[in-house]
Design a protein around this motif. Structure first.
Motif, PDB file in Angstrom:
ATOM      1  N   ALA A   1       0.749  -1.309  -0.146  1.00  0.00           N
ATOM      2  CA  ALA A   1       0.041  -0.075   0.036  1.00  0.00           C
ATOM      3  C   ALA A   1       0.953   1.308   0.049  1.00  0.00           C
ATOM      4  N   ASP A   2       1.771   1.328   0.882  1.00  0.00           N
ATOM      5  CA  ASP A   2       2.816   2.478   0.937  1.00  0.00           C
ATOM      6  C   ASP A   2       3.477   2.579  -0.531  1.00  0.00           C
ATOM      7  N   ALA A   3       4.031   1.345  -1.050  1.00  0.00           N
ATOM      8  CA  ALA A   3       4.795   1.322  -2.257  1.00  0.00           C
ATOM      9  C   ALA A   3       4.105   1.928  -3.387  1.00  0.00           C
ATOM     10  N   LEU A   4       2.751   1.493  -3.397  1.00  0.00           N
ATOM     11  CA  LEU A   4       2.187   1.784  -4.629  1.00  0.00           C
ATOM     12  C   LEU A   4       2.161   3.511  -4.897  1.00  0.00           C
ATOM     13  N   LYS A   5       2.021   4.124  -3.582  1.00  0.00           N
ATOM     14  CA  LYS A   5       2.008   5.728  -3.853  1.00  0.00           C
ATOM     15  C   LYS A   5       3.332   6.247  -4.520  1.00  0.00           C
ATOM     16  N   LEU A   6       4.436   5.646  -3.775  1.00  0.00           N
ATOM     17  CA  LEU A   6       5.824   5.732  -4.416  1.00  0.00           C
ATOM     18  C   LEU A   6       6.085   5.562  -5.861  1.00  0.00           C
ATOM     19  N   ALA A   7       5.073   4.154  -6.351  1.00  0.00           N
ATOM     20  CA  ALA A   7       5.182   4.096  -7.784  1.00  0.00           C
ATOM     21  C   ALA A   7       4.523   5.197  -8.415  1.00  0.00           C
TER      22      ALA A   7
END
Length: 126
Positions: free
Chosen positions: A99-105
């Protein structure tokens, strides 16, 4: 925006691109990230540290990731990284919760200035 994730656990970004036998595909935009599907692939890496670029394996992976703008992975080699970019998929190195990494991507790809403001509906990738 469609984002692929290399994950063994299904919870975290926790897999090397070359070792992935499947990718989770998420739709990130217009609200909460939505898991869409899991796509199975033949893993890219052959465990030979000197292996050359495997065009057919790589082509099958990019075909499976059709429509994805980014790929979250724990690690990726330089050659596959460059080839993904040529295919229009931005590789993003991350670890931890999906969930956190999706925003980064998303923020690594989005040039629309939405800065992840999915809920306002002003992301051109939604």
């Amino acid at each position: 925006m469609l984002i692929a994730v290399a994950s063994q656990s299904g919870i975290d970004v926790d897999q090397h691109f070359g070792h992935a036998e499947q990718f989770l595909i998420f739709d990130y935009g217009g609200g909460s990230p939505e898991p869409l599907k899991t796509v199975a692939v033949e893993k890219y890496c052959t465990s030979d540290p000197n292996h050359s670029f495997h065009e057919s394996r790589f082509g099958a992976i990019t075909e499976a990731l059709d429509g994805c703008k980014a790929l979250l992975t724990e690690m990726i080699g330089e050659m596959p990284k460059q080839e993904l970019l040529k295919a229009g998929i931005t590789p993003v190195i991350a670890t931890g919760p999906i969930a956190d990494a999706l925003k980064l991507a998303h923020d690594s790809v989005c040039s629309g200035g939405c800065k992840g403001a999915r809920s306002e509906g002003n992301c051109p990738h939604a």
